[in-house]
Design a protein around this motif. Sequence first.
Motif, PDB file in Angstrom:
ATOM      1  N   THR B  94      41.401  42.464  41.118  1.00 54.25           N
ATOM      2  CA  THR B  94      42.000  41.156  40.820  1.00 54.25           C
ATOM      3  C   THR B  94      43.153  40.832  41.774  1.00 54.25           C
ATOM      4  OG1 THR B  94      43.474  42.103  39.141  1.00 54.25           O
ATOM      5  CG2 THR B  94      41.340  41.274  38.401  1.00 54.25           C
ATOM      6  N   TRP B  95      43.829  41.868  42.279  1.00 51.01           N
ATOM      7  CA  TRP B  95      44.963  41.631  43.189  1.00 51.01           C
ATOM      8  C   TRP B  95      44.465  41.004  44.491  1.00 51.01           C
ATOM      9  CZ3 TRP B  95      47.519  42.771  47.751  1.00 51.01           C
ATOM     10  CH2 TRP B  95      48.902  42.584  47.742  1.00 51.01           C
ATOM     11  N   ALA B  96      43.414  41.584  45.054  1.00 47.34           N
ATOM     12  CA  ALA B  96      42.858  41.052  46.304  1.00 47.34           C
ATOM     13  C   ALA B  96      42.151  39.719  46.060  1.00 47.34           C
ATOM     14  CB  ALA B  96      41.888  42.066  46.918  1.00 47.34           C
ATOM     15  N   THR B  97      41.535  39.573  44.884  1.00 44.73           N
ATOM     16  CA  THR B  97      40.839  38.328  44.555  1.00 44.73           C
ATOM     17  C   THR B  97      41.813  37.151  44.474  1.00 44.73           C
ATOM     18  OG1 THR B  97      39.139  39.529  43.344  1.00 44.73           O
ATOM     19  CG2 THR B  97      39.359  37.188  42.840  1.00 44.73           C
ATOM     20  N   THR B  98      42.950  37.370  43.819  1.00 42.30           N
ATOM     21  CA  THR B  98      43.908  36.261  43.683  1.00 42.30           C
ATOM     22  C   THR B  98      44.493  35.895  45.053  1.00 42.30           C
ATOM     23  OG1 THR B  98      45.722  37.771  43.120  1.00 42.30           O
ATOM     24  CG2 THR B  98      44.500  36.786  41.302  1.00 42.30           C
ATOM     25  N   TYR B  99      44.665  36.889  45.909  1.00 42.81           N
ATOM     26  CA  TYR B  99      45.139  36.587  47.268  1.00 42.81           C
ATOM     27  C   TYR B  99      44.118  35.701  47.987  1.00 42.81           C
ATOM     28  CZ  TYR B  99      46.142  37.144  52.223  1.00 42.81           C
ATOM     29  OH  TYR B  99      46.386  36.892  53.551  1.00 42.81           O
ATOM     30  N   THR B 100      42.855  36.102  47.917  1.00 41.74           N
ATOM     31  CA  THR B 100      41.787  35.374  48.603  1.00 41.74           C
ATOM     32  C   THR B 100      41.666  33.937  48.077  1.00 41.74           C
ATOM     33  OG1 THR B 100      40.642  37.483  48.820  1.00 41.74           O
ATOM     34  CG2 THR B 100      39.339  35.498  49.229  1.00 41.74           C
ATOM     35  N   LEU B 101      41.634  33.807  46.743  1.00 42.33           N
ATOM     36  CA  LEU B 101      41.502  32.468  46.154  1.00 42.33           C
ATOM     37  C   LEU B 101      42.704  31.586  46.503  1.00 42.33           C
ATOM     38  CD1 LEU B 101      40.031  33.249  42.614  1.00 42.33           C
ATOM     39  CD2 LEU B 101      38.905  31.956  44.450  1.00 42.33           C
ATOM     40  N   SER B 102      43.895  32.174  46.500  1.00 42.32           N
ATOM     41  CA  SER B 102      45.083  31.366  46.796  1.00 42.32           C
ATOM     42  C   SER B 102      45.061  30.880  48.239  1.00 42.32           C
ATOM     43  CB  SER B 102      46.364  32.155  46.502  1.00 42.32           C
ATOM     44  OG  SER B 102      46.543  33.186  47.460  1.00 42.32           O
ATOM     45  N   LEU B 204      33.688  29.030  53.162  1.00 40.73           N
ATOM     46  CA  LEU B 204      34.903  29.540  53.788  1.00 40.73           C
ATOM     47  C   LEU B 204      34.795  31.053  53.963  1.00 40.73           C
ATOM     48  CD1 LEU B 204      37.538  27.553  51.685  1.00 40.73           C
ATOM     49  CD2 LEU B 204      36.897  27.104  54.061  1.00 40.73           C
ATOM     50  N   SER B 205      35.028  31.539  55.171  1.00 40.76           N
ATOM     51  CA  SER B 205      35.033  32.976  55.434  1.00 40.76           C
ATOM     52  C   SER B 205      36.474  33.474  55.448  1.00 40.76           C
ATOM     53  CB  SER B 205      34.395  33.257  56.796  1.00 40.76           C
ATOM     54  OG  SER B 205      35.240  32.739  57.814  1.00 40.76           O
ATOM     55  N   ALA B 206      36.632  34.776  55.595  1.00 38.61           N
ATOM     56  CA  ALA B 206      37.972  35.360  55.658  1.00 38.61           C
ATOM     57  C   ALA B 206      38.768  34.740  56.802  1.00 38.61           C
ATOM     58  CB  ALA B 206      37.872  36.872  55.823  1.00 38.61           C
ATOM     59  N   ALA B 207      38.097  34.537  57.931  1.00 41.96           N
ATOM     60  CA  ALA B 207      38.788  33.958  59.089  1.00 41.96           C
ATOM     61  C   ALA B 207      39.162  32.502  58.816  1.00 41.96           C
ATOM     62  CB  ALA B 207      37.897  34.044  60.326  1.00 41.96           C
ATOM     63  N   ASP B 208      38.249  31.765  58.142  1.00 40.89           N
ATOM     64  CA  ASP B 208      38.507  30.348  57.850  1.00 40.89           C
ATOM     65  C   ASP B 208      39.778  30.135  57.040  1.00 40.89           C
ATOM     66  OD1 ASP B 208      36.175  29.636  59.132  1.00 40.89           O
ATOM     67  OD2 ASP B 208      34.973  29.615  57.298  1.00 40.89           O
ATOM     68  N   ILE B 209      40.041  31.034  56.098  1.00 39.17           N
ATOM     69  CA  ILE B 209      41.205  30.831  55.224  1.00 39.17           C
ATOM     70  C   ILE B 209      42.458  31.486  55.807  1.00 39.17           C
ATOM     71  CG2 ILE B 209      39.821  30.533  53.127  1.00 39.17           C
ATOM     72  CD1 ILE B 209      40.519  33.404  52.340  1.00 39.17           C
ATOM     73  N   GLY B 210      42.327  32.071  56.991  1.00 36.91           N
ATOM     74  CA  GLY B 210      43.489  32.675  57.652  1.00 36.91           C
ATOM     75  C   GLY B 210      44.042  33.875  56.913  1.00 36.91           C
ATOM     76  N   ALA B 211      43.134  34.654  56.277  1.00 39.65           N
ATOM     77  CA  ALA B 211      43.583  35.780  55.456  1.00 39.65           C
ATOM     78  C   ALA B 211      43.950  36.992  56.305  1.00 39.65           C
ATOM     79  CB  ALA B 211      42.481  36.158  54.465  1.00 39.65           C
ATOM     80  N   ASP B 212      44.926  37.734  55.835  1.00 41.62           N
ATOM     81  CA  ASP B 212      45.301  39.003  56.455  1.00 41.62           C
ATOM     82  C   ASP B 212      44.236  40.033  56.053  1.00 41.62           C
ATOM     83  OD1 ASP B 212      46.289  41.513  57.015  1.00 41.62           O
ATOM     84  OD2 ASP B 212      48.334  41.061  56.354  1.00 41.62           O
TER      85      ASP B 212
END
Lengths: 396, 259
Positions: B94-102, B204-212
Amino acid sequence: MLKIDLDTCIGCGVCEANCAFAAITMEDGQPVVNEKCTLCGSCVDNCEVDAMVIERETKVNQVDLVAWSGVWVFAEYRNGRITPVTMELLGAGRGLADTRGVKLAAVLFGSELGDTAKDLVAHGADTVYVADDPAFAHFTDDAYGNVLTDLIREHQPEIVLAGATAIGRSVIPRVATILGAGLTADCTDLAIRKEDGALLQTRPAFGGNIMATIVCPDTRPQMATVRPLVMTPRAADDTRQGEIITVTPLAMRMQSRVKVIESVIAESEQANITESEIVVAGGRGLDGEKGFQLVKDLADAMGGAVGASRAAVDSGWVGYPHQVGQTGKTVAPKLYVAAGISGAIQHVIGMQSAETIVAINKDPHAPIFDVATYGLVGDVFEILPKLTAKLNERKG
Amino acid sequence: MKIFVCVKQVPDAKDVRLDPKTNTLAREGVQSIMNPYDRHALEEAVRLKEQHGGTVTVISMGPPQAEATLREAISCGADEMALVSDRAFAGADTWATTYTLSMAIKKLGGADLIICGKQAIDGDTAQVGPGLAERMGMPYLTCVRKVVSVAGQVIRLERMMDDGYDLVEAELPMLFTVVKEINEPRIPSLKGKMKAKKQELVMLSAADIGADPDLLGLKGSPTQVVNVFPPEMRGERCLLEGTADEQVAQLATKLEAIL
């Protein structure tokens, strides 16, 4: 990442058969992983030739694990009393703290708390951090979460436990998110792993059909909410000595963006079935409101509370506060009578801790009999009135 | 009002069980469905839109198949849909999920209101709502059973507590999670079904959302599952014998000590 060594792989397909998520398919005799993979590791465990491995990269947010020590319990105080789950957590926390050779502390927030902190010491706490302030009169995720976060940062406990209650399941995820800590919801078993002292947190998933054990290898504190009525409290020992530390949080940390205008306590009609020593519950087999009345009659004769399966509640025969099971309440009475309830795991998970379970069902193969102390195979419409009459007769 | 609803595609939990002998998952005939609580979240969002104007965007983090669930949400009244999907998300707790969704919601321009189901029926954690709110810097309320009023930026809600309920007030932007009591979800309309077929899916991919990348998937998850096993049964199974009268008499005797 899940890595498969195709040279070692013998193409037996055990991984495909064992995958809980249908994430592996055998193509041309070789396993192919798709995007459903959650890296749960069951294929790695089951691979007979050790062809599979999950590579975990080192975490960026890895903390110095040794710096974190002690077990904490979030003591839940509401409407002038400490919630029973707090004492259960102290019972479980005491065991964990003793195994780890560390102290057990409780954190208590509220307004006009009186001698509550002493009560927590009597039930096993070595230390109690108390913040008694009108700002805590109502529960808010902001005030409770901010101050709890600050205290955890300052004192660095290795384990933080809270009840899996409306309050615990609301505020603790916020604290865990801020701290970057691992959090396991609604645990039903806690233990310390011998090798490294890690907290093994076991909980039901998939509506109780599966149990999962979870650890937090790289982060601290290890946080868990714990299901009420599962852990055993210790008897109060008023001679126990403990340290009570008054905490005075900054006013800005107790401000809340959400305002509680009114707290409404449910009326006695919604009698809390979790506190009754006898629960008589009915399910789909009662076939209607009229049939369900037989359950209420038996509950009256036994002096117990009325429980229900989800089917009975969904059909509108009885209100939601009476629902027992995964999506309702967990009960652990001395006696639980299940009438016309088939015993789906979602129901059983909410009542299997009862001391004595009586099941009445016309289907001898109903799973409810697997957990019953005494099973009566027959027609609920015949047996319930007879049992009620028999008990009234003995009483009278 | 820009409303986001988080939805999850889940296996129908009542069909999922482990075979106690082989410890493998019996998954024949297990359907993928929209998490039931999310239906109520979606319904509430659509009602708020109908009363106060605005748009409803449904967002899901999941595998490409989750598109079906998003399209179903469109048929029930949502306007737009986004699927956040990448192999890098695998193993997210859930920690990584909330980061991704945010990160995804921020990428899509942010929200005035986010509504989630109380919990998903596969994980049953109830942690994504509060965690997502914290990452968005929003106040939140869990287990909301009624939206009492919305006046400008001020929203009044009833949240369920263990011993009753609280009447609470918050300002937008905020997030709340809902219980089933809040409403009765509508069934898809014909017009909705037509829209669902045509609606463009934002991927949206990981790169699209600018995620670390360090904060995603298994790598970004503080919790780790180490064992999965079937629940233990008490296994007593003592059936009383005889006619109804005989069984009742035996039981009454056995219960004497308890009652």
